[in-house]
Design a protein around this motif. Structure first.
Motif, PDB file in Angstrom:
ATOM      1  N   GLU A  43       0.813  -1.215   0.000  1.00  0.00           N
ATOM      2  CA  GLU A  43       0.000   0.000   0.000  1.00  0.00           C
ATOM      3  C   GLU A  43       0.847   1.266   0.000  1.00  0.00           C
ATOM      4  O   GLU A  43       0.317   2.363  -0.222  1.00  0.00           O
ATOM      5  N   GLN A  44       2.141   1.106   0.238  1.00  0.00           N
ATOM      6  CA  GLN A  44       3.027   2.270   0.346  1.00  0.00           C
ATOM      7  C   GLN A  44       3.300   2.904  -1.013  1.00  0.00           C
ATOM      8  O   GLN A  44       3.621   2.219  -1.979  1.00  0.00           O
ATOM      9  N   LYS A  45       3.198   4.244  -1.080  1.00  0.00           N
ATOM     10  CA  LYS A  45       3.548   4.981  -2.296  1.00  0.00           C
ATOM     11  C   LYS A  45       5.011   5.403  -2.294  1.00  0.00           C
ATOM     12  O   LYS A  45       5.585   5.651  -3.352  1.00  0.00           O
ATOM     13  N   ASP A  46       5.606   5.501  -1.095  1.00  0.00           N
ATOM     14  CA  ASP A  46       7.021   5.855  -0.981  1.00  0.00           C
ATOM     15  C   ASP A  46       7.859   4.623  -1.272  1.00  0.00           C
ATOM     16  O   ASP A  46       7.819   3.642  -0.508  1.00  0.00           O
ATOM     17  N   PRO A  47       8.620   4.609  -2.373  1.00  0.00           N
ATOM     18  CA  PRO A  47       9.391   3.406  -2.730  1.00  0.00           C
ATOM     19  C   PRO A  47      10.433   3.027  -1.688  1.00  0.00           C
ATOM     20  O   PRO A  47      10.697   1.832  -1.474  1.00  0.00           O
ATOM     21  N   PHE A  48      11.033   4.013  -1.029  1.00  0.00           N
ATOM     22  CA  PHE A  48      12.033   3.708  -0.002  1.00  0.00           C
ATOM     23  C   PHE A  48      11.382   3.018   1.196  1.00  0.00           C
ATOM     24  O   PHE A  48      11.911   2.036   1.724  1.00  0.00           O
ATOM     25  N   PHE A  49      10.233   3.499   1.628  1.00  0.00           N
ATOM     26  CA  PHE A  49       9.502   2.905   2.754  1.00  0.00           C
ATOM     27  C   PHE A  49       9.072   1.479   2.396  1.00  0.00           C
ATOM     28  O   PHE A  49       9.185   0.556   3.208  1.00  0.00           O
ATOM     29  N   LYS A  50       8.579   1.308   1.176  1.00  0.00           N
ATOM     30  CA  LYS A  50       8.154  -0.026   0.733  1.00  0.00           C
ATOM     31  C   LYS A  50       9.330  -0.991   0.715  1.00  0.00           C
ATOM     32  O   LYS A  50       9.221  -2.136   1.180  1.00  0.00           O
TER      33      LYS A  50
END
Length: 283
Positions: A111-118
């Motif tokens: 569900e994450q849009k931030d690639p680093f967080f994902k």
């Protein structure tokens, strides 16, 4: 849309040209003569300063120069990195992992849009070694910071080059003016002198109204993004280690408190410097 940036630039341009057109005299009082602005229009000066500055920027940063429109879009976009939002999301992930295990975080990762967080979430979901996770994420942060600083350096280069080309235009105008002193035709002295002075004006305007604000905005965005990524790194490592969510919030909030402390120290340092200068003047 980053309205504050646009308002600042428009105000700088407005007050500059309003100051050019406005005059105060005992006879007529306060008047605005828009015809005066025409005196500051010169194609030769514009070509020397703008063309020369852009040429230097492109020569120094050929790959980055092609991304200038993208940089403007990033800067004008009102979306910023909110560290409090990341702290809340990490708290939620910590609670899920504590109840259902790390594998339960995969759905949240998608569900994450931030690639680093994902990427950070998936690294612990895949049961990677903690040192490996830290190493990969730290390298990502360092690489992102290096890319940002290179872009900022490009605009700082433009800020330095613009006044230099203003000085080059001044020298060109003065040389042409001096060459015409011995000739019978004195009509070219005015235009040559105009080029000599207006290029300096264009160079200063381009540096301080265009390049410097862009570099400052991109620097602020870089600091926000790196802070958020550092929070994600520490939060993900704590989740992988099974740290208590309550302690995790306190731990992550130290990053924000440290940032606020640094900003306060910088502002206090600036005030102390001004105070020392004022005391020195009084002496």
């Amino acid at each position: 849309m980053n309205i504050v940036y646009l308002i600042g630039i428009l105000l700088a341009v407005f007050f500059t040209f309003f100051g050019i057109a406005a005059t105060i005299s005992p006879e007529t009082g306060f008047t605005v003569n828009l015809e005066t602005i025409k005196n500051f229009g010169d194609i030769s000066s514009l070509l020397i300063v703008v063309g020369g500055t852009l040429a230097v920027v492109i020569a120094c940063y050929p790959k980055l120069a092609l991304s200038i429109p993208k940089h403007f879009m990033i800067m004008l976009h009102s979306k910023t990195f909110d560290p409090h939002q990341y702290v809340d999301e990490l708290m939620e992930l910590a609670q899920i992992a504590r109840k259902n295990g790390l594998l339960a975080l995969e759905e949240k990762a998608n569900e994450q849009k931030d690639p680093f967080f994902k990427q950070a979430i998936m690294l612990i979901v895949d049961a990677n070694d903690p040192e490996r996770v830290r190493g990969i994420l730290t390298n990502e942060i360092e690489q992102a910071s290096a890319r940002h600083h290179e872009v900022i350096a490009m605009y700082e280069r433009g800020s330095n080059a613009a006044p230099a080309f203003g000085m080059i235009g001044t020298l060109i105008g003065l040389i042409n003016m001096l060459k015409e002193l011995d000739s019978a035709d004195m009509t070219s002295l005015g235009p040559n002198m105009a080029v000599a002075l207006i290029t300096t004006f264009y160079g200063s305007l381009l540096a301080h109204v265009v390049f410097n604000p862009i570099a400052a905005n991109l620097t602020a965005r870089d600091e926000e993004e790196i802070l958020c990524r550092e929070i994600i790194l520490e939060g993900i490592m704590a989740i992988q280690a099974g740290e208590n969510p309550k302690f995790l919030r306190e731990r992550l909030m130290t990053f924000l408190n440290q940032k606020l402390s640094e900003e306060n120290e910088e502002s206090e340092g600036g005030k102390k410097g001004k105070a020392k200068k004022s005391r020195g003047k009084r002496k």
